[in-house]
Design an enzyme around this catalytic site. Structure first.
Site, PDB file in Angstrom:
ATOM      1  N   ASP A  37       0.863  -1.169   0.000  1.00  0.00           N
ATOM      2  CA  ASP A  37       0.000   0.000   0.000  1.00  0.00           C
ATOM      3  C   ASP A  37       0.908   1.230   0.000  1.00  0.00           C
ATOM      4  O   ASP A  37       1.887   1.271   0.742  1.00  0.00           O
ATOM      5  CB  ASP A  37      -0.853  -0.014   1.291  1.00  0.00           C
ATOM      6  CG  ASP A  37      -2.257   0.487   1.065  1.00  0.00           C
ATOM      7  OD1 ASP A  37      -2.398   1.500   0.376  1.00  0.00           O
ATOM      8  OD2 ASP A  37      -3.198  -0.145   1.586  1.00  0.00           O
ATOM      9  N   ASP A  71      -3.051   4.768  -2.546  1.00  0.00           N
ATOM     10  CA  ASP A  71      -4.153   5.292  -1.747  1.00  0.00           C
ATOM     11  C   ASP A  71      -4.630   6.630  -2.335  1.00  0.00           C
ATOM     12  O   ASP A  71      -3.799   7.474  -2.681  1.00  0.00           O
ATOM     13  CB  ASP A  71      -3.601   5.497  -0.320  1.00  0.00           C
ATOM     14  CG  ASP A  71      -4.653   5.786   0.713  1.00  0.00           C
ATOM     15  OD1 ASP A  71      -5.422   4.868   1.042  1.00  0.00           O
ATOM     16  OD2 ASP A  71      -4.688   6.921   1.212  1.00  0.00           O
ATOM     17  N   GLU A  99      -6.496   3.588  -5.884  1.00  0.00           N
ATOM     18  CA  GLU A  99      -7.789   3.808  -5.239  1.00  0.00           C
ATOM     19  C   GLU A  99      -8.201   5.234  -5.564  1.00  0.00           C
ATOM     20  O   GLU A  99      -7.543   6.184  -5.149  1.00  0.00           O
ATOM     21  CB  GLU A  99      -7.681   3.651  -3.724  1.00  0.00           C
ATOM     22  CG  GLU A  99      -9.040   3.801  -3.064  1.00  0.00           C
ATOM     23  CD  GLU A  99      -8.995   4.437  -1.694  1.00  0.00           C
ATOM     24  OE1 GLU A  99      -9.902   4.189  -0.907  1.00  0.00           O
ATOM     25  OE2 GLU A  99      -8.043   5.194  -1.404  1.00  0.00           O
ATOM     26  N   HIS A 159     -11.010  -2.905   3.604  1.00  0.00           N
ATOM     27  CA  HIS A 159     -10.948  -2.452   5.003  1.00  0.00           C
ATOM     28  C   HIS A 159     -11.776  -1.201   5.246  1.00  0.00           C
ATOM     29  O   HIS A 159     -11.791  -0.695   6.363  1.00  0.00           O
ATOM     30  CB  HIS A 159      -9.477  -2.204   5.369  1.00  0.00           C
ATOM     31  CG  HIS A 159      -8.894  -1.079   4.562  1.00  0.00           C
ATOM     32  ND1 HIS A 159      -8.708  -1.169   3.204  1.00  0.00           N
ATOM     33  CD2 HIS A 159      -8.500   0.177   4.902  1.00  0.00           C
ATOM     34  CE1 HIS A 159      -8.217  -0.026   2.748  1.00  0.00           C
ATOM     35  NE2 HIS A 159      -8.079   0.805   3.766  1.00  0.00           N
ATOM     36  N   ASP A 160     -12.410  -0.670   4.217  1.00  0.00           N
ATOM     37  CA  ASP A 160     -13.201   0.552   4.366  1.00  0.00           C
ATOM     38  C   ASP A 160     -14.703   0.294   4.259  1.00  0.00           C
ATOM     39  O   ASP A 160     -15.486   1.241   4.186  1.00  0.00           O
ATOM     40  CB  ASP A 160     -12.828   1.570   3.264  1.00  0.00           C
ATOM     41  CG  ASP A 160     -11.430   2.123   3.427  1.00  0.00           C
ATOM     42  OD1 ASP A 160     -10.932   2.166   4.564  1.00  0.00           O
ATOM     43  OD2 ASP A 160     -10.821   2.505   2.400  1.00  0.00           O
TER      44      ASP A 160
HETATM   45  C1  GLC Z   1      -8.099   5.415   1.669  1.00  0.00           C
HETATM   46  C2  GLC Z   1      -7.923   4.242   2.597  1.00  0.00           C
HETATM   47  C3  GLC Z   1      -8.558   4.576   3.902  1.00  0.00           C
HETATM   48  C4  GLC Z   1      -7.869   5.791   4.481  1.00  0.00           C
HETATM   49  C5  GLC Z   1      -7.875   6.958   3.496  1.00  0.00           C
HETATM   50  C6  GLC Z   1      -6.900   8.016   3.896  1.00  0.00           C
HETATM   51  O1  GLC Z   1      -9.440   5.650   1.383  1.00  0.00           O
HETATM   52  O2  GLC Z   1      -8.436   3.084   2.016  1.00  0.00           O
HETATM   53  O3  GLC Z   1      -8.501   3.506   4.799  1.00  0.00           O
HETATM   54  O4  GLC Z   1      -8.495   6.179   5.653  1.00  0.00           O
HETATM   55  O5  GLC Z   1      -7.503   6.552   2.205  1.00  0.00           O
HETATM   56  O6  GLC Z   1      -5.580   7.561   3.743  1.00  0.00           O
END
Ligand code: GLC
Length: 560
Positions: free
Chosen positions: A98, A203, A258, A331-332
């Site tokens: 990540d 991310d 993401e 995880h979100d």
């Molecule tokens: C992404 C991650 C999340 C995190 C956010 C800020 O959305 O998946 O878990 O809180 O970024 O880094």
């Protein structure tokens, strides 16, 4: 150099905090992960994405990094990580790290230095601006909102300056327009690639580039105020190409980004092969089919047509010149069997296997979130104290601030909380679900662990894990399942999802009953005498083109 290995890969996501705690200190760790690698490989995964393992003060549980070249102590040492990498590779599992590079922790030495003096060489590594004076009041430099509620600006001590944070206030946004920042990031990527990692998950990558000068969002972007100035910004494509030229393309690496509500046009450009930006991005639009306007705490009745559109549209639009990913959980998000109108007590096995079938037989690389393969469900949290995710608390406080009764606010939070995915893995029915030997875990265990756990699933006649094994074998080895073009049937149907995949002269038909009612359906023509490849029920009732599907039944047929 590039072998495109990701095209028939299956990625398993590990959230290290909660996977396996080998030294019984309440935190998951690398040694624990190593002890479960056979389990991951035997499922049929070919790669693992590790949520952040780097040094972090954990305001956002690893997504606030304070040293990009160090492993956090609670997970182990760099030597442990190197062993993990070796153990993964020995099992033919690729390793995806990540990379949280939109922001750093405010405890990162760069940030500390940046705010220590106006002459700091790191000052311009972040986005620091003077506030606006209005009479005696000092207002933030703009009206932008943070994704995690409230203003996106935090005042620096008692000065009249603020720094930008699009997430928690402990996550300060980096200034990507500064070439020194990009040099450093390239260096970090090369550091991990040289160690032997096989790829990255970026991310919230489409927030790297912001529009300057900073200004108010007068139209108040409907999703989040300011978003039009920090989502898909003006240099996004250029910066991704730079990372590619200077790091990613030097290795046989894979990237998945993401993205935060990208425009259709930009999303396409990010994954278009000839653009050399990212190999893939995540698409989450189908996961909004049971909430209002993408706000996951605001529940609405499940809308299957919205789910189908979100899941299938990217398969069609990226097909010609890009690649896709297939996601149900991460995880979100809450657990998939506990949402979308599903009764997870009654139909846990059926729904878990139906969801996997209709999702992973599509066009794209499957991503499986730990525990999903055993049909783990949401947790019946009893109070806000049991929730560790800061976002749950921010939103709860906000709702209460708007006058919502505490009980109602709590029920909203429970519906959408990221905490559901973050409770310790339920391996068996021993203490703490086998996550460790009894030390209180950092996050409470789901009390259902005695009933719902990996061991029990494996022993059951209706094992979600074993169904996944079978399904993933088909997914990886059947060329049509990998390369076929997706075509949807009967979009308007409110219970059935049905699509085909076509490759060369072969066709697959994927059908799922997304309801708890027995449903009759007439299969698309041209399906005469298809061969059944897999179903989550022993019996598939087809006669000619007529099929009768049991609650949450799914089936895949092949026509040669
Ligand atoms: C992404 C991650 C999340 C995190 C956010 C800020 O959305 O998946 O878990 O809180 O970024 O880094």
């Amino acid at each position: 150099m590039k072998t495109d290995w990701y095209k028939n890969a299956v990625v398993y996501q590990v959230y290290p905090f909660s996977f396996m705690d080998s030294d019984n200190d309440g935190w998951g760790d690398i040694e624990g992960i190593i002890s479960k690698l056979d389990y991951i490989r035997d499922l049929g995964a070919t790669a693992i994405w590790f949520s952040p393992l780097y040094q972090s003060p954990d305001y956002d549980y690893g997504y606030d990094i304070s040293d990009y070249r160090a492993i956090d102590e609670k997970f182990g040492t760099m030597a442990d990580f190197e062993r993990l990498l070796e153990e993964c590779h020995r099992r033919d599992l690729k390793v995806i790290m990540d990379m949280v590079i939109n922001h750093t922790s405010t405890e990162h030495p760069w940030f500390r230095d940046a705010v220590s003096s106006e002459d700091s060489p790191y000052r311009d590594w972040y986005i620091i601006r003077k506030g606006k004076r209005e009479g005696d009041r000092l207002l933030p430099p703009s009206n932008w909102e943070s994704t995690f509620t409230g203003s996106a600006w935090e005042r620096i001590g008692s000065s009249d300056e603020f720094y930008l944070h699009l997430f928690c206030r402990e996550q300060a946004d980096l200034n990507w327009d500064n070439p020194a920042v990009r040099d450093e990031i390239v260096d970090i990527l090369n550091f991990w690639l040289a160690k032997g990692v096989d790829g990255f998950r970026f991310d919230v990558f489409n927030m790297f580039s912001k529009v300057y000068p900073i200004r108010d969002d007068d139209q108040k972007d409907t999703f989040q105020t300011g978003a039009q100035y920090y989502v898909d910004g003006p240099h996004m494509h250029e910066y991704l190409r730079e990372l590619n030229d200077r790091a990613l393309s030097l290795y046989d690496s894979y990237t998945v980004g993401e993205s935060f509500h990208p425009s259709e046009e930009d999303a396409h450009a990010y994954v278009k092969k000839e653009n050399r930006e990212l190999d893939t991005i995540f698409n989450f639009a189908h996961l909004d089919a049971d909430n209002i306007a993408g706000k996951k705490f605001f529940r609405k009745p499940f809308d299957l047509r919205q789910f189908k559109k979100g899941l299938l549209d990217p398969q069609v639009s990226y097909y010609r010149d890009g690649w896709n990913t297939l996601v149900l959980e991460n995880h979100d998000n809450p657990r998939s069997v506990s949402r979308f109108g599903i009764d997870d007590r009654k139909y846990r096995y059926e729904a878990a296997t139906m969801l996997a079938t209709i999702t992973y037989m599509g066009f794209g690389t499957p991503f499986i979130y730990m525990g999903q393969e055993a049909g783990l469900t949401n947790t019946d949290f009893r109070s806000m104290d049991e929730l560790k995710d800061p976002v749950s608390h921010f939103v709860y406080d906000l709702m209460k601030g708007y006058g919502l009764p505490a009980k109602l606010a709590f029920s909203f939070i429970k519906y959408g909380a990221r905490d559901h995915a973050r409770v310790p893995m339920q391996w068996d029915d021993s203490v703490n679900g086998g996550f460790n030997k009894g030390h209180a875990p950092w996050q409470c265990v789901n009390p259902l662990y005695r009933e719902i756990n990996v061991r029990k699933d494996l022993e059951s006649d209706h094992s979600v894990y074993r169904y996944y094994q079978k399904l993933l074998q088909i997914k990886k080895n059947n060329e049509t399942a990998v390369y076929g073009e997706t075509h949807e049937y009967d979009h308007e149907n409110r219970r059935i999802i049905c699509y085909s995949r076509t490759w060369k002269r072969k066709k697959l038909f994927v059908i799922g009953n997304f309801s708890s009612r027995r449903t009759k359906y007439r299969l698309p023509e041209l399906m005469d005498i298809p061969e059944l490849l897999i179903s989550n029920y022993d019996d598939v009732k087809v006669s000619g083109l007529d099929i009768e599907l049991e609650p949450y039944q799914a089936a895949v047929f092949e026509k040669k």
